[in-house]
Design a protein around this motif. Sequence first.
Motif, PDB file in Angstrom:
ATOM      1  N   ALA A 183       3.675   5.672 -23.334  1.00 30.82           N
ATOM      2  CA  ALA A 183       3.652   6.419 -22.098  1.00 30.82           C
ATOM      3  C   ALA A 183       2.384   6.374 -20.951  1.00 30.82           C
ATOM      4  O   ALA A 183       2.342   5.794 -20.028  1.00 30.82           O
ATOM      5  N   ALA A 184       1.051   6.464 -21.925  1.00 28.78           N
ATOM      6  CA  ALA A 184      -0.003   6.191 -20.945  1.00 28.78           C
ATOM      7  C   ALA A 184      -0.263   4.925 -20.345  1.00 28.78           C
ATOM      8  O   ALA A 184      -0.584   4.616 -19.380  1.00 28.78           O
ATOM      9  N   LEU A 187       2.444   4.285 -17.617  1.00 30.03           N
ATOM     10  CA  LEU A 187       1.980   5.125 -16.364  1.00 30.03           C
ATOM     11  C   LEU A 187       0.645   4.267 -15.720  1.00 30.03           C
ATOM     12  O   LEU A 187       0.520   4.114 -14.614  1.00 30.03           O
ATOM     13  N   THR A 188      -0.264   4.061 -16.574  1.00 30.34           N
ATOM     14  CA  THR A 188      -1.777   3.485 -15.909  1.00 30.34           C
ATOM     15  C   THR A 188      -1.160   2.102 -15.388  1.00 30.34           C
ATOM     16  O   THR A 188      -1.931   1.578 -14.177  1.00 30.34           O
ATOM     17  N   ALA A 190       1.195   1.261 -13.656  1.00 36.85           N
ATOM     18  CA  ALA A 190       1.978   1.628 -12.500  1.00 36.85           C
ATOM     19  C   ALA A 190       0.810   2.189 -11.581  1.00 36.85           C
ATOM     20  O   ALA A 190       1.325   2.613 -10.295  1.00 36.85           O
ATOM     21  N   LEU A 192      -0.696   5.171 -11.986  1.00 33.90           N
ATOM     22  CA  LEU A 192      -0.531   6.580 -12.079  1.00 33.90           C
ATOM     23  C   LEU A 192      -1.585   7.178 -13.012  1.00 33.90           C
ATOM     24  O   LEU A 192      -1.929   6.490 -14.133  1.00 33.90           O
ATOM     25  N   GLU A 193      -2.058   8.367 -12.537  1.00 33.27           N
ATOM     26  CA  GLU A 193      -2.910   9.095 -13.622  1.00 33.27           C
ATOM     27  C   GLU A 193      -2.247   9.827 -14.671  1.00 33.27           C
ATOM     28  O   GLU A 193      -1.265  10.757 -14.505  1.00 33.27           O
ATOM     29  N   VAL A 194      -2.680   9.883 -15.965  1.00 35.16           N
ATOM     30  CA  VAL A 194      -2.041  10.281 -16.839  1.00 35.16           C
ATOM     31  C   VAL A 194      -2.017  11.809 -16.923  1.00 35.16           C
ATOM     32  O   VAL A 194      -1.104  12.729 -17.168  1.00 35.16           O
ATOM     33  N   PHE A 197       0.371  13.355 -14.428  1.00 37.01           N
ATOM     34  CA  PHE A 197       1.702  13.292 -15.319  1.00 37.01           C
ATOM     35  C   PHE A 197       1.734  14.578 -16.010  1.00 37.01           C
ATOM     36  O   PHE A 197       2.840  15.422 -16.014  1.00 37.01           O
ATOM     37  N   SER A 245       9.026  -1.604 -19.650  1.00 38.27           N
ATOM     38  CA  SER A 245       7.748  -1.821 -20.423  1.00 38.27           C
ATOM     39  C   SER A 245       7.775  -3.505 -20.472  1.00 38.27           C
ATOM     40  O   SER A 245       6.705  -3.795 -20.153  1.00 38.27           O
TER      41      SER A 245
END
Length: 285
Positions: A183-184, A187-188, A190, A192-194, A197, A245
């Motif tokens: 998941a991390a 997110l990263t 994209a 985005l900060e984990v 989140f 993914s």
Amino acid sequence: MTEVTVIGLGEMGAALAAAFLDGGHAVTVWNRTPEKADPLVAKGARRADDVRGAVAASELVVVSVKGNDSALALLESADLDGRTVLNMTDGTSAEARRVAAEVTARGAAYLHGQIMTIAPGVGHPDAVVFFGGRAEVYERHAPVLALLGGRGTLVSDDPGVPTLYGMAVHGTMWGTLNGFLHAAALLTDAGLEVERFLEHADASMSALVSFLPSLAQEVDRGEYAVPFGALQHHLPSVEDLVRESGDRGVDTEFPTSTLDLVRRAVAEGHATDSYSRLVEHFRGR
């Protein structure tokens, strides 16, 4: 004050010995490399010259070495009659039972311990320790064993059960960690900060853990049919995760393995069953 011997002074063995010393007990130590005992001797431990002498020094003998074959080989020269052997050595449940059988055949009582923390956590009030063996043996040594962790408990008279409990915790941990790290990565990728989140998803993440008792009941009963949250409703979400993914170049092996499991169960007629139905796959059925 109880006299305790600790055989094996790796990270964990040294931490166990230190916990007994800090609890005010007389501690004898032995290690194949003698200088590893120096810090403990400086704290008041007695260094034994050999395993035979180490075992003879105490009623409670704690073994923490690499592998149960090594544990048995080390104890081979010692007189175990009248002693209690607490084996903290990692291994399989069958190995724990084999050590128990050989030790008790030589006149000793036996406990197996599985400590669920790293060495610096030994002795912490929240440290979990699973023990297996006869209840009267555990109760006799309970005050000393409590020094290893505030949440130590006897889980079974079967000495193999603590190792299975430990593996169950670790298996759940690795599955959770792998899922989180996948998941991390997503997110990263994209941007985005984990951490952010987790701030927003805290309630959802906590709910996952709170759901485990319901799954446990279904597995124990072998009853998987549920009115809500059935496998057929998981399927689109897993498919979306795999596609997202793949689109981002994030590894798809982890979610694809889950997708394959869910698809297979649905194809076999279990679409309205709970996710707990997949336990049958892991059982090899």
